[in-house]
Scaffold this motif. Structure first.
Motif, short mmCIF file in Angstrom:
data_model
loop_
_atom_site.label_atom_id
_atom_site.label_comp_id
_atom_site.label_asym_id
_atom_site.label_seq_id
_atom_site.Cartn_x
_atom_site.Cartn_y
_atom_site.Cartn_z
N LEU A 254 0.83 -1.20 0.00
CA LEU A 254 0.00 0.00 0.00
C LEU A 254 0.86 1.26 0.00
N ALA A 255 1.90 1.25 0.83
CA ALA A 255 2.81 2.41 0.87
C ALA A 255 3.50 2.61 -0.47
N TYR A 259 3.18 5.90 -2.77
CA TYR A 259 4.41 6.64 -3.08
C TYR A 259 4.61 6.78 -4.59
N GLU A 260 4.42 5.70 -5.32
CA GLU A 260 4.64 5.75 -6.77
C GLU A 260 3.72 6.76 -7.43
N ARG A 261 2.48 6.79 -7.00
CA ARG A 261 1.53 7.71 -7.62
C ARG A 261 1.84 9.16 -7.28
N ALA A 262 2.27 9.40 -6.05
CA ALA A 262 2.63 10.77 -5.66
C ALA A 262 3.89 11.22 -6.39
N GLN A 337 -1.95 14.55 -0.02
CA GLN A 337 -1.51 15.95 0.10
C GLN A 337 -0.74 16.40 -1.14
N VAL A 338 0.12 15.54 -1.66
CA VAL A 338 0.90 15.89 -2.85
C VAL A 338 -0.03 16.16 -4.04
N LEU A 339 -1.08 15.37 -4.17
CA LEU A 339 -2.01 15.56 -5.28
C LEU A 339 -3.01 16.68 -5.03
N GLY A 340 -3.05 17.19 -3.80
CA GLY A 340 -3.94 18.29 -3.50
C GLY A 340 -5.41 17.91 -3.70
N PHE A 348 -8.48 9.47 -8.61
CA PHE A 348 -7.07 9.20 -8.35
C PHE A 348 -6.96 8.24 -7.16
N ALA A 349 -5.93 7.39 -7.19
CA ALA A 349 -5.84 6.28 -6.24
C ALA A 349 -5.47 6.63 -4.80
N PRO A 350 -4.74 7.72 -4.52
CA PRO A 350 -4.30 7.93 -3.13
C PRO A 350 -5.40 7.90 -2.08
N GLN A 351 -6.59 8.43 -2.39
CA GLN A 351 -7.65 8.40 -1.39
C GLN A 351 -8.01 6.96 -1.02
N ARG A 352 -7.92 6.05 -1.98
CA ARG A 352 -8.24 4.65 -1.70
C ARG A 352 -7.16 4.02 -0.82
N PHE A 353 -5.90 4.30 -1.13
CA PHE A 353 -4.81 3.79 -0.31
C PHE A 353 -4.93 4.34 1.12
#
Length: 380
Positions: A254-255, A259-262, A337-340, A348-353
């Motif tokens: 998950l990390a 990380y890769e997407r950010a 945070q990086v994707l704002g 975008f995937a970060p919210q799911r992670f």
């Protein structure tokens, strides 16, 4: 960092990585939105022969070790926490204990279809009134002639609504404390009196079913007892040593995914005339995300390697689980945070992670319990 893995481990990891990118990642958000268990994905994993990675070949498994299994769990977590969670619960909690503690007949009847991926397995320990105090259970199994009669309720059981077998902890001797807990194999498809009473709506991981299950005079033959009466708690502790490595591996995935997407977004997004990764605030955040992920990976691989060497791993698995689960949540939060504003959207995937990672600090023993376990190992 690309570790110096044995060729077979690298081959399995790369094969699973390809399937994850081509087949799972494109549907990861869709199955979450639909709250749908993706049976077709697990059929693909069965076709790859990875549903029983750490199970001996004679029982239908791949015959791999814990490190190989951790690599698979990590790759699944890299694209879908839900699929990764159902996978590790099936493998380390529902399958491995049968190999470790079961009779030859039980391994042939119950372990082989699990390892071959014919169906999923589940493991039922937690109850509505007991979480961290897991041994304080009310589910009972009373002997009646040559049968056991099972009654009680289990809570937050991964895969229960999809499982072909469930390992259930129950009290068989109320006066013996933890020495009075035993393990039983329940067939949810055939055993009368079994019911899935709730499939929970959750903050995340909604493509992995989390259930409340009830047992109302479920009659089990003698051969459904795993090990001997009273063995259940010692079995549980040994199972959790391996289970924590599973969650550590899933958390590392998950990390890594967050990380890769950010990192990729920070090189694509421009503000004030330059890529945002060129700003100290963003670059330093990305570096810290990378550092936390690599640290989690090192601890996880160390614990897995020690487990494969047959060495005690209670401290190592708890350290890996504690660090990796917290890293997953922190890295995923930073990715949002990086994707704002985009990071807060389901496009975008970060919210799911981020939502998925929180459970890693709760399941298989909370972070607070990991501190307790590690403290005991340190003699504190």
């Amino acid at each position: 960092m690309d570790f110096d893995l044995p060729d077979e481990h690298r081959m399995i990891r790369n094969t699973v990585r390809d399937v994850c990118r081509e087949e799972i990642e494109p549907v990861a958000q869709e199955i979450e939105d639909q709250h749908r268990f993706p049976a077709e994905v697990f059929e693909q994993l069965a076709d790859l022969d990875v549903m029983g990675v750490p199970i001996a070949e004679e029982y239908g498994g791949l015959g791999g070790d814990t490190l190989m299994y951790a690599l698979v769990a990590e790759e699944l977590g890299r694209v879908s926490g839900s699929i990764g969670l159902s996978y590790v619960a099936h493998t380390s909690l529902a399958s491995k204990p049968i190999e470790l503690f079961g009779t030859e007949e039980q391994k042939r009847r119950w372990l082989r279809p699990l390892a071959a991926g014919e169906h999923l397995g589940a493991w039922a320990l937690t109850e509505p009134g007991s979480g961290s105090d897991a041994s304080n259970m009310e589910t009972t199994a009373d002997r009646d002639g040559d049968e056991w009669v099972l009654n009680g309720t289990k809570q937050f059981i991964t895969n229960a609504s999809e499982a072909g077998s469930i390992l259930v902890k129950a009290v068989t001797d109320p006066d013996a404390g933890t020495d009075g807990i035993s393990t039983f194999i329940v067939d949810p498809r055939e055993d009368d009196g079994f019911e899935v009473t709730t499939v929970w709506e959750k903050m995340g991981l909604n493509a992995s079913p989390t259930c409340e299950i009830a047992f109302d005079d479920v009659r089990l033959p003698e051969d459904r007892l795993l090990g001997e009466p009273g063995d259940g708690w010692e079995q549980t502790k040994k199972t959790l040593d391996g289970g924590r490595i599973s969650i550590a591996a899933l958390s590392t995935g998950l990390a890594q995914g967050a990380y890769e997407r950010a990192r990729a977004y920070s090189k694509e997004r421009e503000q004030f005339g330059k890529q945002i990764c060129e700003f100290d605030a963003i670059r330093n955040k990305i570096v810290d995300m990378h550092r936390k992920t690599e640290r989690a990976r090192l601890l996880t691989y160390r614990a897995a390697t020690r487990y494969d060497e047959g060495r005690p791993v209670t401290e190592e698995s708890a350290l890996a689980k504690l660090d990796a689960s917290e890293a997953a949540r922190e890295v995923a939060e930073d990715a949002v945070q990086v994707l704002g504003g985009y990071g807060y959207t389901t496009d975008f995937a970060p919210q799911r992670f981020y939502r998925d990672a929180k459970l890693m600090e709760i399941g298989e023993g909370t972070s607070e319990i990991q501190h307790l376990v590690i403290g005991r190992e340190l003699g504190l």
